[in-house]
Design a protein around this motif. Structure first.
Motif, mmCIF file in Angstrom:
data_model
loop_
_atom_site.group_PDB
_atom_site.id
_atom_site.type_symbol
_atom_site.label_atom_id
_atom_site.label_comp_id
_atom_site.label_asym_id
_atom_site.label_seq_id
_atom_site.Cartn_x
_atom_site.Cartn_y
_atom_site.Cartn_z
ATOM 1 N N UNK A 140 -1.036 4.067 -6.228
ATOM 2 C CA UNK A 140 0.140 3.289 -5.826
ATOM 3 C C UNK A 140 0.127 3.079 -4.327
ATOM 4 N N UNK A 141 0.512 1.883 -3.913
ATOM 5 C CA UNK A 141 0.712 1.605 -2.491
ATOM 6 C C UNK A 141 1.664 0.432 -2.355
ATOM 7 N N UNK A 190 0.592 0.874 -9.291
ATOM 8 C CA UNK A 190 1.957 0.498 -8.926
ATOM 9 C C UNK A 190 1.937 -0.079 -7.515
ATOM 10 N N UNK A 191 2.405 -1.304 -7.390
ATOM 11 C CA UNK A 191 2.442 -1.961 -6.077
ATOM 12 C C UNK A 191 3.857 -2.295 -5.636
ATOM 13 N N UNK A 221 -2.731 8.958 -6.754
ATOM 14 C CA UNK A 221 -2.802 8.873 -5.301
ATOM 15 C C UNK A 221 -1.782 7.834 -4.834
ATOM 16 N N UNK A 222 -0.883 8.243 -3.937
ATOM 17 C CA UNK A 222 0.092 7.320 -3.347
ATOM 18 C C UNK A 222 -0.227 7.238 -1.859
ATOM 19 N N UNK A 223 -0.568 6.036 -1.395
ATOM 20 C CA UNK A 223 -1.069 5.937 -0.020
ATOM 21 C C UNK A 223 -0.336 4.865 0.771
ATOM 22 N N UNK A 224 -0.188 5.144 2.047
ATOM 23 C CA UNK A 224 0.435 4.202 2.971
ATOM 24 C C UNK A 224 -0.394 4.124 4.249
#
Lengths: 153, 381
Positions: free
Chosen positions: B49-50, B70-71, B99-102
């Motif tokens: 997701x990002x 998930x966007x 993995x949730x990344x920013x």
């Protein structure tokens, strides 16, 4: 490290925002911009539940009815709240100007700016009476702005 | 019931000014750091997701073969919403490790995504942008004067938010601004968008962070003390055209909706929270959060902060990394909120709150038009 709101990133955003400052209508908003060009602030009203709404859409956001009408608003409003923006793009420096939340007489609120008055906290008093005016931005686009309602027009 | 736990968390390697990486590169850098933190590898990840960047592009860039994506992009709180969505997906068995990344190059502006803020023909482009909108302060600050008018909040109380957060920042190695400031100095700093002055505005930085979530029953075998998602909420009230369209900008119903969802799902009360992170894009937004979340009554947020209840030594420590005003703010701040909550719950924060066990994290999106709320804890109920 000097990291502030004056970074190149913030300036890029400001410039991008200012470049896009002339509205380009969609089919659903065309009536609004036709109205301002004709000197009218046009809102919409639901034919079923009488809800008045803004921004434009072809259905009622209160009851989902598609039976809606366009009408010319009074143009009268009051000043709900505001900021005075001192951040100006490098390529278009200008004096600080107000960004306002305007409470329309018919119910909806809109974002606008207050003109024909000093852009200072002393001059801009909450709940002051306002009247719509129109500022030409391009050949076809007239932007609704608000000025103090002196009772004469 | 299967529950989700945060088992990896890290920020980008660099901090503040990172001119040698693009937004995508920053997201990847943070992702590799979070995997290392978790003791997991790319092959363990099956969900990505990002926000604003494409989750598919990020997955491919990192060599992940995802079966859940998930966007969600609803402003700076997007990454909090990703945690909520990922936990639901893990609990439903749709994927096992997310993995949730920013990553965001807010300062150097390398490889930045289009935020669709003023996309040609959008409602915002037609009805917001023409009024001299040149960035966050003028738009975000719109309801403040009304609030001061209705509740009697003073400029000194607004300034005290910045003063207190600077005190927290002083204890954080990575905070950009650490030297103490006074209310008088805040009120003497240059005007950005009246009534918001420079020292009431967030930083503009490069950076980001990443999280790894998996099933709580796997967490025991991993490297870090797990942090559990105890409850969560998300809600929106309008879009950028914005706070103007929220029914009551001083008491926005969508904030309370997100809060109630979070507290109900966690099964706890306000009094159980002993650490708080509320997204401070500008000095007034923690006040809106304290009130909307129900920690204080409407109108009491300013005096509450001025009375040092959220300051070091206060009963409700808030924004202990120094916040977006002092620590970091790349344009979207939500990921940084969660990183500090997790550090506090692991007991590894620079300005560690003794016995922090339940941390509430609240993020904003779209100039106070959307929000997401997470309640995190270091023990399962």
């Amino acid at each position: 490290m000097n990291i502030s709101t004056q970074s190149s990133g913030a300036k890029r955003v400001a410039e991008e925002l200012s470049r896009n400052a002339i509205p380009v209508p969609t089919p659903e908003t065309q009536h609004f911009w036709d109205g301002t060009a004709a000197g009218e602030l046009r809102l919409q009203r639901c034919s079923l539940c009488a809800q008045v709404f803004f921004p434009p859409r072809p259905f009622c956001p209160a009851c989902a009815s598609r039976s809606v009408e366009v009408f010319a608003a009074s143009g009268r409003a009051t000043l709900y709240s505001y900021t005075i923006n001192h951040v100006q793009p490098r390529d278009q420096p200008q004096a600080p100007q107000s960004m306002a939340l305007v409470q329309l007489e018919e119910g909806p609120r809109m974002i606008s700016t207050i003109t024909d008055i000093e852009q200072t906290p002393a001059a801009l008093v909450l709940d002051m009476k306002l009247k719509v005016a129109f500022r030409q931005l391009s050949e076809s686009i007239w932007l609704p702005v608000f000025k103090p309602d002196t009772g004469f027009s | 019931m299967v529950r989700a736990a945060i088992v990896g968390a890290a920020e980008t390697t660099g901090h503040g000014r990172i001119p040698d990486l693009s937004a995508l590169g920053l997201a990847a850098d943070a992702s590799l750091n979070a995997l290392l933190d978790a003791g997991l590898t790319i092959a363990d990840i099956d969900g990505v997701a990002t926000g604003y960047l494409s989750p598919a592009e990020l997955a491919w860039y990192l060599g992940i073969e995802p079966s859940w994506l998930d966007g969600t992009s609803i402003g700076g709180c997007s990454w909090l919403a990703h945690v909520r969505h990922a936990a639901a997906a893990i609990e439903a068995g749709l994927c096992s490790t997310v993995l949730i990344a920013h990553g965001e190059s807010g300062r150097s502006f390398q490889g930045m995504p289009n935020y669709n803020m003023v996309e040609r023909q959008s409602l915002s482009q037609q009805f917001d942008a023409p009024y001299g909108w040149t960035g966050g302060a003028a738009m975000f600050g719109l309801p403040i004067l009304r609030y001061m008018h209705e509740f009697g909040m003073t400029e000194e109380q607004l300034a005290s938010v910045a003063v207190v957060q600077r005190e927290w920042a002083a204890g954080n190695e990575r905070a950009i601004h650490k030297h103490p400031i006074t209310v008088a100095e805040v009120l003497a700093s240059p005007m950005v968008a009246y009534p918001l002055r420079r020292l009431m505005c967030c930083l503009v930085t490069d950076g980001g962070g990443a999280l790894v979530l998996t099933r709580a029953d796997r967490a025991d075998h991993l490297r870090q003390r797990p942090v559990f998602l105890l409850g969560s909420g998300e809600a929106s009230g309008s879009y950028l055209t914005g706070i103007a369209q929220v029914d009551d900008p001083l008491r926005p119903g969508f904030v309370r909706r997100s809060a109630e969802l979070a507290f109900l799902s966690a099964g706890i009360g306000r009094e159980d929270v002993n650490h708080l992170m509320i997204y401070d894009a500008f000095a007034h937004t923690p006040i809106w959060g304290l009130e909307g979340l129900g920690f204080v009554e409407y109108g009491e947020g300013g005096p509450f902060i001025e009375a040092r209840h959220t300051a070091p030594g206060g009963a409700l420590p808030m924004n202990t990394n120094g916040g977006g005003l002092n620590y970091a703010h790349s344009g979207s701040y939500g990921m940084f909120l969660m990183q500090e909550s997790i550090r506090q719950l692991r007991g590894t924060a620079d300005a560690q709150v003794p016995n922090a066990s339940i941390s509430l994290c609240h993020g904003w999106g779209g100039y106070l038009s959307a929000c997401a709320t997470l309640i995190l804890g270091n023990q399962l109920p």
